[in-house]
Design an enzyme around this catalytic site. Structure first.
Site, short mmCIF file in Angstrom:
data_model
loop_
_atom_site.label_atom_id
_atom_site.label_comp_id
_atom_site.label_asym_id
_atom_site.label_seq_id
_atom_site.Cartn_x
_atom_site.Cartn_y
_atom_site.Cartn_z
CG ASP A 1 8.23 -1.74 4.15
OD1 ASP A 1 8.55 -1.33 5.28
OD2 ASP A 1 7.14 -1.45 3.62
CG ASP B 1 5.34 0.30 10.93
OD1 ASP B 1 6.14 -0.32 10.21
OD2 ASP B 1 4.78 1.35 10.57
CG ASP C 1 -1.76 0.82 11.55
OD1 ASP C 1 -1.19 1.90 11.84
OD2 ASP C 1 -1.48 0.17 10.52
CD GLN D 1 5.64 -0.80 0.32
OE1 GLN D 1 5.06 -0.04 -0.46
NE2 GLN D 1 5.64 -0.61 1.63
N GLY E 1 9.34 0.39 11.26
CA GLY E 1 10.01 1.67 11.15
C GLY E 1 10.26 2.10 9.72
N GLY E 2 9.90 1.26 8.75
CA GLY E 2 10.12 1.61 7.35
C GLY E 2 9.42 2.90 6.95
CG PHE E 3 5.19 5.43 7.17
CD1 PHE E 3 4.73 5.63 5.88
CD2 PHE E 3 4.92 6.39 8.13
CE1 PHE E 3 4.01 6.77 5.55
CE2 PHE E 3 4.20 7.54 7.82
CZ PHE E 3 3.74 7.72 6.52
N GLY F 1 2.41 0.99 1.67
CA GLY F 1 2.60 1.96 0.61
C GLY F 1 1.32 2.49 0.02
#
Length: 376
Positions: A146, A92, A271, A194, A94-96, A221
């Site tokens: 994102d 991932d 995931d 998104q 790292g956006g989240f 998202g």
């Protein structure tokens, strides 16, 4: 990376496929255990492969960038060698995580400035830097950078967020195309759809991403505060647009029921931290519903955790023993619960695949959803 659809369901959008990477093949639908910091919490790598039967795991750019850091990972020869997992890995971007640091980050067209949750140090992620970091981590599948906006964001915020995500995607693709993998095997870049809960924005995002002809595509998202039915609606909207011949990855979702509903709507990859996090808190998932192992009712129940678990769970331990471990705060309880829950999630998606192939997925799924909703 290669993806082939092997079977489709006659009554829904569900499909069974095969993803081929340089670190092995993945049968879809698939669930990916989350190994955020290079480890799936409380689980050894041999247990992941042999007991849980995982085919791919997930790591996280934000966390691995902070610890152990890129210098260590590069010296090790990438994450596969560092954590001894010689099978596919997805990272991932790292956006989240940056999204979750709302009070400690600043967004601009250039990128995201944030402070480390570890020591408060300041860092700056650009799309280009995120691509370089993921090249160094060495995952088989890497994600575009994102912005993940909240599930309750208003339309104007969601539109500005999508504008930023699309700007960053173009830069991610450019950087990805002008760089090479570091460790002698190929990597694939997945863009992320998104648009919050607004169909117009989701369609726009899916069309934009489809035009990039990436090896696969992700849906981000969701499961971030919006109603569950709205999440299902957005999956349907997006999957009407995303290419049918590319894998579709629903990020960070979710409950066993969520997985089956999304598979029915054409999702291939998942995931979520739920099986391990909830397991460490004493909640177990079974085919007959969920169990709270701290409840006194299990204290003298010497039956297996799942009454028919031979195909996917270690049956050496009884419900009574696991109840005792949690009441005594023994670490082994966390390990057994984590292994059980992950094994159950992998069993569930493999059963879904089997029923897609056999042609009775819709009937099977309806009955299974009713069972999974029970609290035992």
């Amino acid at each position: 990376m290669d993806f082939k659809i092997q079977h489709t369901d006659n009554q829904s959008q569900a499909r069974a496929g095969l993803i081929t990477t340089d670190h092995g093949t993945i049968e879809t639908p698939i669930f990916m255990p989350v190994g955020t910091q290079g480890t799936v919490k409380a689980v050894h790598m041999p247990e992941l492969k042999e007991d849980i039967r995982a085919e791919i795991i997930l790591g996280n750019t934000y966390h691995l960038y902070l610890r152990p850091g890129l210098e260590i990972l590069e010296k090790a020869g990438g994450l596969h060698k560092f954590n001894s997992w010689n099978h596919p890995i997805l990272t991932d971007s790292g956006g989240f995580q940056v999204f979750s640091l709302a009070e400690n980050r600043k967004l601009s067209n250039e990128g995201a400035e944030f402070r480390s949750h570890i020591d408060g140090s300041k860092h700056f992620f650009t799309p280009e830097k995120v691509m370089d970091i993921q090249r160094t981590i060495g995952a088989d599948i890497i994600m575009a950078f994102d912005e993940c906006c909240p599930g309750d964001a208003d339309y104007n915020y969601a539109k500005k967020s999508l504008d930023l995500t699309e700007l960053w995607l173009d830069r991610c693709i450019s950087r990805f195309n002008e760089t090479e993998p570091k460790y002698g095997y190929s990597q694939s870049l997945f863009p992320i759809v998104q648009g919050c809960v607004y169909p117009e924005l989701r369609i726009r995002s899916a069309e934009y991403i489809a035009s990039k002809e990436a090896d696969g595509n992700a849906i981000g998202g969701l499961a971030v505060g919006e109603p569950t039915e709205k999440m299902y609606e957005m999956i349907e909207v997006v999957n009407q647009v995303l290419p049918r011949d590319k894998p579709r990855y629903l990020m960070g979702v979710g409950t066993p029921v969520n997985l089956l509903e999304a598979i029915e709507r054409g999702v291939d990859m998942f995931d979520c931290i739920m099986p391990t996090r909830n397991g460490r808190n004493g909640q177990l998932f079974t085919r007959f519903g969920t169990m709270n192992m701290r409840n006194k009712k299990w204290a003298d129940d010497f039956s297996p955790i799942d009454a028919d678990a031979n195909s996917f769970v270690d049956t050496h331990y009884s419900r009574a023993y696991l109840h005792h471990l949690f009441k005594a705060d023994e670490i082994l309880g966390l390990q057994i619960a984590s292994i059980h829950n992950l094994a159950f999630y992998l069993w569930l998606v493999k059963e879904a695949r089997k029923h897609i192939i056999e042609g009775d997925f819709t009937t099977w799924k309806k009955g299974m959803v009713n069972q999974l909703a029970n609290r035992l």
